[in-house]
Write an enzyme that holds these catalytic residues in place. Sequence first.
Site, short mmCIF file in Angstrom:
data_model
loop_
_atom_site.label_atom_id
_atom_site.label_comp_id
_atom_site.label_asym_id
_atom_site.label_seq_id
_atom_site.Cartn_x
_atom_site.Cartn_y
_atom_site.Cartn_z
N LEU A 45 0.26 -4.27 -21.61
CA LEU A 45 1.17 -3.28 -22.20
C LEU A 45 0.45 -2.38 -23.18
CD1 LEU A 45 4.42 -5.38 -22.48
CD2 LEU A 45 4.00 -3.37 -21.06
N GLY A 47 -2.96 -1.52 -23.21
CA GLY A 47 -3.89 -0.62 -22.53
C GLY A 47 -3.21 0.36 -21.60
N ARG A 339 8.13 -20.04 -34.79
CA ARG A 339 7.41 -20.95 -33.90
C ARG A 339 6.55 -21.97 -34.63
NH1 ARG A 339 5.80 -16.26 -29.52
NH2 ARG A 339 7.94 -16.04 -28.80
N HIS A 410 -0.50 -20.38 -27.41
CA HIS A 410 0.25 -19.31 -26.75
C HIS A 410 -0.24 -17.91 -27.09
CE1 HIS A 410 3.75 -17.24 -25.20
NE2 HIS A 410 3.98 -16.69 -26.38
N LEU A 450 5.15 -7.65 -27.58
CA LEU A 450 5.39 -6.52 -26.68
C LEU A 450 5.66 -5.27 -27.51
CD1 LEU A 450 7.62 -8.19 -23.92
CD2 LEU A 450 5.15 -8.16 -24.15
C1 LIG Z 1 3.96 -16.84 -20.97
C2 LIG Z 1 4.02 -15.81 -22.05
C3 LIG Z 1 5.23 -15.21 -22.35
C4 LIG Z 1 5.30 -14.24 -23.36
N1 LIG Z 1 6.51 -13.68 -23.65
C5 LIG Z 1 6.57 -12.72 -24.61
C6 LIG Z 1 7.81 -12.09 -24.92
O1 LIG Z 1 8.84 -12.38 -24.33
N2 LIG Z 1 7.82 -11.15 -25.89
C7 LIG Z 1 6.69 -10.79 -26.57
O2 LIG Z 1 6.78 -9.91 -27.43
N3 LIG Z 1 5.51 -11.36 -26.28
C8 LIG Z 1 5.41 -12.31 -25.33
N4 LIG Z 1 4.21 -12.88 -25.03
C9 LIG Z 1 2.98 -12.34 -25.64
C10 LIG Z 1 2.60 -11.05 -24.90
O3 LIG Z 1 2.85 -11.20 -23.53
C11 LIG Z 1 1.15 -10.67 -25.10
O4 LIG Z 1 0.78 -10.77 -26.44
C12 LIG Z 1 0.92 -9.23 -24.65
O5 LIG Z 1 1.44 -9.04 -23.35
C13 LIG Z 1 -0.54 -8.85 -24.70
O6 LIG Z 1 -0.67 -7.55 -24.19
P1 LIG Z 1 -2.06 -6.81 -24.24
O7 LIG Z 1 -1.85 -5.47 -23.62
O8 LIG Z 1 -2.59 -6.83 -25.61
O9 LIG Z 1 -3.05 -7.68 -23.35
P2 LIG Z 1 -2.90 -8.34 -21.89
O10 LIG Z 1 -1.58 -8.16 -21.28
O11 LIG Z 1 -3.44 -9.72 -22.04
O12 LIG Z 1 -3.89 -7.50 -21.01
C14 LIG Z 1 -5.28 -7.60 -21.14
C15 LIG Z 1 -5.92 -6.65 -20.16
O13 LIG Z 1 -7.29 -6.58 -20.42
C16 LIG Z 1 -8.02 -6.76 -19.21
N5 LIG Z 1 -9.30 -7.33 -19.59
C17 LIG Z 1 -9.54 -8.43 -20.36
N6 LIG Z 1 -10.86 -8.56 -20.56
C18 LIG Z 1 -11.46 -7.54 -19.91
C19 LIG Z 1 -12.81 -7.13 -19.74
N7 LIG Z 1 -13.82 -7.79 -20.31
N8 LIG Z 1 -13.05 -6.05 -18.98
C20 LIG Z 1 -12.05 -5.34 -18.38
N9 LIG Z 1 -10.75 -5.67 -18.54
C21 LIG Z 1 -10.47 -6.76 -19.29
C22 LIG Z 1 -7.14 -7.63 -18.36
O14 LIG Z 1 -7.49 -7.51 -17.00
C23 LIG Z 1 -5.78 -7.03 -18.70
O15 LIG Z 1 -5.59 -5.87 -17.92
C24 LIG Z 1 4.14 -13.88 -24.06
C25 LIG Z 1 2.93 -14.48 -23.75
C26 LIG Z 1 2.88 -15.46 -22.77
C27 LIG Z 1 1.58 -16.14 -22.53
#
Ligand SMILES: Cc1cc2nc3c(=O)[nH]c(=O)nc-3n(C[C@H](O)[C@H](O)[C@H](O)COP(=O)(O)OP(=O)(O)OC[C@H]3O[C@@H](n4cnc5c(N)ncnc54)[C@H](O)[C@@H]3O)c2cc1C
Length: 648
Positions: A45, A47, A339, A410, A450
């Site tokens: 979300l 990126g 939590r 988590h 999120l």
């Molecule tokens: C099961 C579960 C349920 C959840 N439910 C909720 C919820 O209901 N509400 C809430 O607010 N939060 C929730 N969370 C937390 C939330 O989902 C995450 O904190 C959030 O989605 C992280 O988003 P992000 O964009 O930072 O990273 P991510 O969604 O983890 O994306 C990381 C991206 O980086 C890429 N990447 C990683 N390393 C590299 C690399 N070296 N080179 C190239 N690409 C790379 C991956 O491919 C991916 O595209 C939940 C988490 C889990 C585990």
Amino acid sequence: MADKLISKIPDGPLAEKWTKRKSEIHLVSPNNKRKLEIIVVGTGLGGASAAASLGELGYNVKVFCISDSPRRAHSIAAQGGINAAKNYQNDNDSIYRLFYDTIKGGDYRAREANVYRLAEVSAAIIDQCVAQGIPFAREYGGYLANRSFGGVQVSRTFYARGQTGQQLLLGAYASLNKEIAAGTVKSYPRHEMLDLVIINGEAKGIIARNLVTGQLERFGAHAVVIATGGYGNTYFLSTNAMNSNGSAAMQCYRKGAYFANPCFAQIHPTCIPVHGDQQCKLTLMSESLRNDGRIWVPKKLEDVEKLRKHKIKASQIPEEDRDYYLERRYPAFGNLVPRDVASRAAKERCDAGFGVNETGKAVFLDFSDAIRRLGHQKVAERYGNLFEMYEKITASSPWEEPMMIYPAIHYTMGGIWVDYDLQTTIPGLYAIGEANFSDHGGNRLGASALMQGLADGYFVIPVTIGDYLSHKFAEPKTDINAPEFAAAEKAVQARIDKLFAINGTETVDSIHKELGHIMWEYVGMARDEEGLKTAIAKIKELRERFYKEVKVPGTQFEFNQELEKALRLEDFFDIGELMAYDALNRRESCGGHFRVESQTEEGEAKRDDKNFMYVAAWEYKGEGKEPELHKEELKYEFIEVKTRNYKD
Ligand SMILES: Cc1cc2nc3c(=O)[nH]c(=O)nc-3n(C[C@H](O)[C@H](O)[C@H](O)COP(=O)(O)OP(=O)(O)OC[C@H]3O[C@@H](n4cnc5c(N)ncnc54)[C@H](O)[C@@H]3O)c2cc1C
């Protein structure tokens, strides 16, 4: 405060800081945006929303992810919802309350200004997502529905059944695709960043491995945005997607970006308990379940025994023999305490012998009351898919018997240190979403990740990055033939060659599992000085064994997931060690970080504001050397700092 830790918090009243900062920021005109290139690493979300927004602004964006499609980022797993201070329920919610709850929930270890901005833009996120067509749950009359998450007394969580992350990511992905089609964004799926390239002290590009061909490739830009998620998988078993890792963050750390509060990791109270030792993934049962599910263990040890021997079922234990321990200990918030509090309370009951499955490491999450009160249909509407998921995994129906749950790793609140503009200590390098440390202090409230990822991506970075880039448009495109690129690529190649050369007998996973055991045992739910020192020593030993015994099969020039995992495990060693150093330094209990030496007589976490009211930002000092601690003092001007209380 060290020179590099300049938080750039605008002065003036809290509610005016973001407006003030935005009005100060230099703009880049549309014709100049076209000349500028930005790399975004990650398509969760954070990126995806950033890449789409930056592309829409007219920058040239290159976006990278590990998976075969940007829409398969870990964010897709998010279940329960996203917070926003809309006050649709007329329950006296406000931007201030969301800000207050977040600071308090984080145990007063987050910056006021960042958190206020997060609360401020939260309402716009919902408008943006509704405009994209995200199918949020609605009331019968068509209004958007809300539910509650832990640590709050209002209903401000927007949701799409138990698939909120998936729906939000589809929205961001659609926006991203629009920009890919328009030519402003170029997408590089199955490309893993393996190093950051710095030229004259500024971030200018990355080295990535094409995961299909195995080739190392160079990519240049005027700025780099890291959106690579959290490092919970250091523990091997976690609720994170299998590909989640901390490698990009470690690459930035080793190149000079400070890493903040690494020891703040969140242990979620409602996960399906560990089952055997062949598991590689834990499943979260969404926090939304605590809206209607009641958590309990038996009051009598004899009932615990009978349960373990399968002589009785939970549903046969009469009401008066059940200990609804969260409702008992925290009457004001009950099952909806944050939590960290709920996890510790579960551990306390299990340690006292009241855990309810064969391992003694589980408590009940019971819906019988809710089913009686609301009826089957209503409960199915709210949680149907989560019930199905639970039943598929455990072969037990939550309609008949309570779920069994236990805390698991988590989320990671720590991450790359960023200033108010989300810029790291390396100019031109930004970090957003779970990859940065910014908004959640010692403990993140449910449904706020999120919110933060989308706030960063849709609303903050598109504005703040302009300040840096407004001085860069006259610079030519980064030359990927520069010696700095060649040196970085050579170093990555050397890492890969070294791994293949070991040719030992142990699998990457088996060693990672051992690292996970060390982390859970000594850097898990309860930490003490001796244990943390043991963890550091054991991680060092395990790393040494890894470099002697690991076997990476296959070759570099093919799709080779064992190689991918081995490279990530090298970084998990460094993160695990850094977490232990940070936990050792922070001799207070705070949020998810519980130091056994620092607790009240009732066993509650005891903060030490006098000595630890700071962000711990760690600087890499070289291989095998101890990292150096820098402190960013936290000042609370607009909120009264109190002991967290969820009892009354
Ligand atoms: C099961 C579960 C349920 C959840 N439910 C909720 C919820 O209901 N509400 C809430 O607010 N939060 C929730 N969370 C937390 C939330 O989902 C995450 O904190 C959030 O989605 C992280 O988003 P992000 O964009 O930072 O990273 P991510 O969604 O983890 O994306 C990381 C991206 O980086 C890429 N990447 C990683 N390393 C590299 C690399 N070296 N080179 C190239 N690409 C790379 C991956 O491919 C991916 O595209 C939940 C988490 C889990 C585990």
